[in-house]
Design an enzyme around this catalytic site. Structure first.
Site, mmCIF file in Angstrom:
data_model
loop_
_atom_site.group_PDB
_atom_site.id
_atom_site.type_symbol
_atom_site.label_atom_id
_atom_site.label_comp_id
_atom_site.label_asym_id
_atom_site.label_seq_id
_atom_site.Cartn_x
_atom_site.Cartn_y
_atom_site.Cartn_z
ATOM 1 N N ASP A 1 34.851 41.023 47.495
ATOM 2 C CA ASP A 1 34.590 39.813 47.676
ATOM 3 C C ASP A 1 35.205 38.977 48.915
ATOM 4 O OD1 ASP A 1 33.134 39.809 45.244
ATOM 5 O OD2 ASP A 1 34.964 39.213 44.028
ATOM 6 N N VAL A 2 36.045 39.841 49.552
ATOM 7 C CA VAL A 2 36.781 38.999 50.669
ATOM 8 C C VAL A 2 36.405 40.002 51.814
ATOM 9 C CG1 VAL A 2 38.353 37.698 49.410
ATOM 10 C CG2 VAL A 2 38.921 39.977 50.034
ATOM 11 N N ASP B 1 53.089 42.492 42.318
ATOM 12 C CA ASP B 1 53.939 43.714 42.275
ATOM 13 C C ASP B 1 54.120 44.624 43.531
ATOM 14 O OD1 ASP B 1 51.484 45.066 42.235
ATOM 15 O OD2 ASP B 1 52.072 46.417 40.453
ATOM 16 N N ASP C 1 41.765 54.860 29.794
ATOM 17 C CA ASP C 1 42.980 53.904 29.350
ATOM 18 C C ASP C 1 44.209 54.421 29.485
ATOM 19 O OD1 ASP C 1 42.663 55.781 27.318
ATOM 20 O OD2 ASP C 1 42.648 54.159 25.821
#
Length: 158
Positions: A77-78, A107, A26
């Site tokens: 996924d692409v 961004d 984190d």
């Protein structure tokens, strides 16, 4: 990877990046205003489109206590990641909306290009790149907190 280091194996480098992200845990908190914005968007269809991998990205959202949308498009996924529009086009299709009714928040220059190529309205955040680097976007804000009111107003019009 194809742009920065075409000689490297993109699959192997993704594994290295995923391991680094796991080690960091984190260390990268959510952007200011993210929880409030995503909470407000629960009433609207929205998607996550990222060149990142599913596992590390989901873990980051979990550690930041951020909700994930039903539609999630990850790098794996692409066929082609940003700057290609594939991820945004797939998300729009799964949301059942034309890309012209979708707003992309980005961004990075490649993400802005991908959103524009998909036919979406692009709101850029000058948090990791300069506003000049993001000039292709329709709107640009210095932070997510400053963009949030604009994004919420836009979501009511879609």
């Amino acid at each position: 990877m194809r742009d920065a280091a075409p000689a490297l194996d993109a699959t192997a480098e993704r594994k290295v990046l995923n391991a680094l992200m796991e080690d960091e845990g984190d260390a990268f908190p959510a952007a200011g205003g993210a929880a409030e914005l995503l909470g407000a968007l629960r009433e609207h269809p929205w998607a996550l489109v990222t060149s990142g991998s599913c596992g590390p990205v989901r873990r980051r959202f979990e550690l930041a206590d951020l909700p994930l949308p039903l539609v999630q498009i990850y790098g794996e996924d692409v066929e082609q990641c940003k700057p290609h529009p594939d991820g945004y086009l797939k998300a729009a299709r799964l949301l059942g909306m034309p890309p012209s009714n979708c707003v992309v928040v980005e961004d990075a220059p490649h993400g802005v290009t991908a959103g524009k190529r998909a036919g979406c309205t692009v709101v850029a955040l000058a948090t990791t790149h300069s506003a000049d680097d993001l000039r292709e976007a329709d709107h640009c804000f210095p932070s997510l907190e400053q963009a949030a009111p604009h994004l919420l107003a836009m979501s009511g019009k879609l």
